[in-house]
Design a protein around this motif. Structure first.
Motif, PDB file in Angstrom:
ATOM      1  N   HIS A 119       0.864  -1.181   0.000  1.00 58.48           N
ATOM      2  CA  HIS A 119       0.000   0.000   0.000  1.00 58.48           C
ATOM      3  C   HIS A 119       0.899   1.229   0.000  1.00 58.48           C
ATOM      4  N   ALA A 120       0.567   2.233  -0.813  1.00 61.89           N
ATOM      5  CA  ALA A 120       1.437   3.401  -0.926  1.00 61.89           C
ATOM      6  C   ALA A 120       0.640   4.616  -1.368  1.00 61.89           C
ATOM      7  N   THR A 121       1.184   5.790  -1.048  1.00 64.86           N
ATOM      8  CA  THR A 121       0.604   7.056  -1.481  1.00 64.86           C
ATOM      9  C   THR A 121       1.695   7.934  -2.075  1.00 64.86           C
ATOM     10  N   ARG A 122       1.353   8.655  -3.114  1.00 66.47           N
ATOM     11  CA  ARG A 122       2.265   9.635  -3.687  1.00 66.47           C
ATOM     12  C   ARG A 122       2.210  10.922  -2.867  1.00 66.47           C
ATOM     13  N   PRO A 123       3.175  11.817  -3.037  1.00 65.76           N
ATOM     14  CA  PRO A 123       3.090  13.111  -2.358  1.00 65.76           C
ATOM     15  C   PRO A 123       1.763  13.798  -2.678  1.00 65.76           C
ATOM     16  N   GLY A 124       1.107  14.298  -1.630  1.00 67.98           N
ATOM     17  CA  GLY A 124      -0.177  14.960  -1.809  1.00 67.98           C
ATOM     18  C   GLY A 124      -1.373  14.034  -1.776  1.00 67.98           C
ATOM     19  N   GLU A 125      -1.148  12.730  -1.685  1.00 73.13           N
ATOM     20  CA  GLU A 125      -2.230  11.747  -1.680  1.00 73.13           C
ATOM     21  C   GLU A 125      -2.345  11.128  -0.288  1.00 73.13           C
ATOM     22  N   ARG A 126      -3.574  10.846   0.150  1.00 66.77           N
ATOM     23  CA  ARG A 126      -3.803  10.145   1.415  1.00 66.77           C
ATOM     24  C   ARG A 126      -4.731   8.973   1.143  1.00 66.77           C
ATOM     25  N   LEU A 127      -4.593   7.927   1.957  1.00 66.01           N
ATOM     26  CA  LEU A 127      -5.284   6.681   1.636  1.00 66.01           C
ATOM     27  C   LEU A 127      -5.812   5.993   2.884  1.00 66.01           C
ATOM     28  N   ASP A 128      -7.087   5.584   2.841  1.00 66.69           N
ATOM     29  CA  ASP A 128      -7.713   4.754   3.871  1.00 66.69           C
ATOM     30  C   ASP A 128      -7.729   3.320   3.382  1.00 66.69           C
ATOM     31  N   SER A 132      -6.840  -7.266   6.029  1.00 66.93           N
ATOM     32  CA  SER A 132      -7.620  -8.508   6.026  1.00 66.93           C
ATOM     33  C   SER A 132      -8.177  -8.878   7.395  1.00 66.93           C
ATOM     34  N   ASP A 133      -7.560  -8.379   8.490  1.00 65.64           N
ATOM     35  CA  ASP A 133      -8.058  -8.691   9.827  1.00 65.64           C
ATOM     36  C   ASP A 133      -9.075  -7.670  10.324  1.00 65.64           C
ATOM     37  N   GLY A 134      -9.407  -6.695   9.492  1.00 64.91           N
ATOM     38  CA  GLY A 134     -10.344  -5.654   9.887  1.00 64.91           C
ATOM     39  C   GLY A 134      -9.689  -4.395  10.406  1.00 64.91           C
ATOM     40  N   THR A 135      -8.384  -4.438  10.618  1.00 65.67           N
ATOM     41  CA  THR A 135      -7.666  -3.239  11.067  1.00 65.67           C
ATOM     42  C   THR A 135      -7.732  -2.162   9.979  1.00 65.67           C
ATOM     43  N   ARG A 136      -8.020  -0.964  10.432  1.00 61.53           N
ATOM     44  CA  ARG A 136      -8.063   0.166   9.504  1.00 61.53           C
ATOM     45  C   ARG A 136      -6.760   0.943   9.608  1.00 61.53           C
ATOM     46  N   LEU A 137      -6.210   1.337   8.466  1.00 56.30           N
ATOM     47  CA  LEU A 137      -5.015   2.171   8.488  1.00 56.30           C
ATOM     48  C   LEU A 137      -5.221   3.371   7.584  1.00 56.30           C
ATOM     49  N   PHE A 138      -4.541   4.449   7.933  1.00 55.08           N
ATOM     50  CA  PHE A 138      -4.605   5.682   7.163  1.00 55.08           C
ATOM     51  C   PHE A 138      -3.179   6.099   6.845  1.00 55.08           C
ATOM     52  N   LEU A 139      -2.878   6.194   5.550  1.00 59.67           N
ATOM     53  CA  LEU A 139      -1.537   6.562   5.102  1.00 59.67           C
ATOM     54  C   LEU A 139      -1.503   8.043   4.726  1.00 59.67           C
ATOM     55  N   ASP A 140      -0.501   8.750   5.245  1.00 60.64           N
ATOM     56  CA  ASP A 140      -0.290  10.132   4.856  1.00 60.64           C
ATOM     57  C   ASP A 140       0.418  10.163   3.507  1.00 60.64           C
ATOM     58  N   GLY A 141       0.643  11.369   2.969  1.00 58.20           N
ATOM     59  CA  GLY A 141       1.299  11.495   1.680  1.00 58.20           C
ATOM     60  C   GLY A 141       2.717  10.945   1.694  1.00 58.20           C
ATOM     61  N   ASP A 142       3.159  10.440   0.535  1.00 59.71           N
ATOM     62  CA  ASP A 142       4.498   9.875   0.357  1.00 59.71           C
ATOM     63  C   ASP A 142       4.805   8.841   1.425  1.00 59.71           C
ATOM     64  N   SER A 143       3.936   7.855   1.561  1.00 56.31           N
ATOM     65  CA  SER A 143       4.111   6.788   2.546  1.00 56.31           C
ATOM     66  C   SER A 143       3.954   5.437   1.862  1.00 56.31           C
ATOM     67  N   ALA A 144       4.535   4.407   2.471  1.00 57.99           N
ATOM     68  CA  ALA A 144       4.460   3.071   1.893  1.00 57.99           C
ATOM     69  C   ALA A 144       4.633   2.036   2.986  1.00 57.99           C
ATOM     70  N   LEU A 145       3.895   0.925   2.873  1.00 62.64           N
ATOM     71  CA  LEU A 145       4.046  -0.147   3.859  1.00 62.64           C
ATOM     72  C   LEU A 145       3.726  -1.496   3.255  1.00 62.64           C
ATOM     73  N   ASP A 146       4.264  -2.526   3.889  1.00 60.84           N
ATOM     74  CA  ASP A 146       3.961  -3.922   3.568  1.00 60.84           C
ATOM     75  C   ASP A 146       3.264  -4.552   4.754  1.00 60.84           C
ATOM     76  N   ALA A 147       2.326  -5.448   4.502  1.00 63.00           N
ATOM     77  CA  ALA A 147       1.609  -6.165   5.559  1.00 63.00           C
ATOM     78  C   ALA A 147       1.802  -7.666   5.369  1.00 63.00           C
ATOM     79  N   SER A 148       2.166  -8.355   6.449  1.00 61.12           N
ATOM     80  CA  SER A 148       2.378  -9.805   6.420  1.00 61.12           C
ATOM     81  C   SER A 148       1.712 -10.421   7.638  1.00 61.12           C
ATOM     82  N   PHE A 149       0.580 -11.085   7.435  1.00 62.71           N
ATOM     83  CA  PHE A 149      -0.180 -11.663   8.540  1.00 62.71           C
ATOM     84  C   PHE A 149       0.020 -13.177   8.573  1.00 62.71           C
ATOM     85  N   ALA A 150       0.241 -13.700   9.783  1.00 57.60           N
ATOM     86  CA  ALA A 150       0.436 -15.130  10.008  1.00 57.60           C
ATOM     87  C   ALA A 150      -0.420 -15.549  11.201  1.00 57.60           C
TER      88      ALA A 150
END
Length: 322
Positions: A119-128, A132-150
């Motif tokens: 999941h990623a956002t470009r500068p100036g973009e925000r993302l809800d 998969s577990d129901g957790t909600r995340l909010f990404l600010d601009g120019d952000s990126a993350l990986d999720a690995s659930f076990a």
């Protein structure tokens, strides 16, 4: 498409395509379809991932390209007469493409991290996002993350930028966010992690924050922990979430912030870099409340409030001087 004779060596073709993807993904008008197409290209051939890695290496080595090229001896190679013109054209095209790619990465240093993120956002973009577990995340601009659930844990790696999490409780699977030198662990909580700032803010529930050195810090609601200069965590401090997490509401709150920090905020809001060559100017402080969708207002505040001047190449760089 089946390669033709003009396509050349598959590795060379992959390198050219990788350069094209860097430029394409850096375009502010790039879409989710572009990103999905890049993923498909990346998965189509193991050589594509290698080509992307080589492009990254090229950027890392830009500080002394002439010395390296001279030492390599490529200019002394003798090609057959019929191939000299073709080789010269290929080298020129490759250097031009590499130049565009390097400019793209220079003006947007998060390009590579975002290209590989879940999941990623470009500068100036925000993302809800809802995981998969129901957790909600909010990404600010120019952000990126990986999720690995076990079955035993839910791991998230914040590659760049900052994110806020509203964690779905699951006592059997702690929710762990890795962000550079810090790690935040929660079973059920609302908290934000800023990788660049090395900080965690809890606005509901609790979280345990650890660093590579020093003791862990337990945070309750309305508390913040951040890395100190020695790499250990500072003691928890009280925060007002409405102010500290104002970025979630599209606001930028600057409270006597050094211009170096202001530059970091602006990098989240729009493509291009804010350059402050004079260290004395970088130490000046700015206060105010600004809308995240109006980054020009911050630059104007520096001009009007601090008496600074600017020169800009839109989308590439803004230089601050006096």
């Amino acid at each position: 498409m089946k390669p033709t004779e003009s396509d050349g060596d598959p590795a060379e073709r992959a390198a050219r395509e990788a350069t094209g993807w860097f430029v394409r993904l850096n375009n502010p008008l790039a879409t989710d379809d572009d990103r999905r197409a890049f993923r498909a290209w990346l998965d189509a051939d193991p050589a594509h991932a290698e080509a992307i890695g080589q492009t990254r290496d090229l950027w890392d080595r830009l500080e002394a390209p002439a010395n390296r090229l001279g030492a390599s001896g490529w200019h002394r190679e003798i090609a057959p007469p019929r191939r000299r013109k073709r080789r010269a054209s290929a080298i020129a095209a490759a250097l031009l493409a590499a130049g565009f790619a390097c400019l793209a990465i220079w003006r947007d240093v998060g390009l590579i991290d975002r290209a590989f993120a879940d999941h990623a956002t470009r500068p100036g973009e925000r993302l809800d996002v809802v995981l998969s577990d129901g957790t909600r995340l909010f990404l600010d601009g120019d952000s990126a993350l990986d999720a690995s659930f076990a079955p035993a844990a839910r791991d998230v790696t914040l590659l760049r930028g900052r994110a806020w999490f509203d964690v779905t409780p699951d006592a059997a699977r702690p929710f762990i966010v890795h962000a550079g030198a810090i790690e935040a662990r929660a079973v059920g909580a609302g908290f934000a992690v800023d990788r660049a700032g090395g900080s965690v803010i809890v606005d509901q529930g609790s979280a345990l924050v650890t660093a590579k050195v020093g003791r862990p810090v337990s945070l309750a609601a309305n508390q913040r922990a951040a890395l100190a200069a020695d790499g250990a965590l500072e003691p928890p401090s009280a925060v007002n979430p409405d102010v500290a997490l104002a970025w979630r509401r599209g606001l930028i709150v600057l409270d006597a912030a050094p211009l170096a920090d202001v530059a970091t905020e602006l990098a989240r809001l729009e493509p291009g870099r804010l350059l402050i060559p004079d260290p004395k100017l970088a130490a000046l402080r700015l206060s105010g409340v600004f809308r995240a969708d109006d980054p020009d207002a911050i630059v104007e505040a520096m001009r009007a409030g601090l008496g600074l001047k600017t020169v800009s190449l839109p989308g590439v760089a803004t230089v601050i001087y006096r």
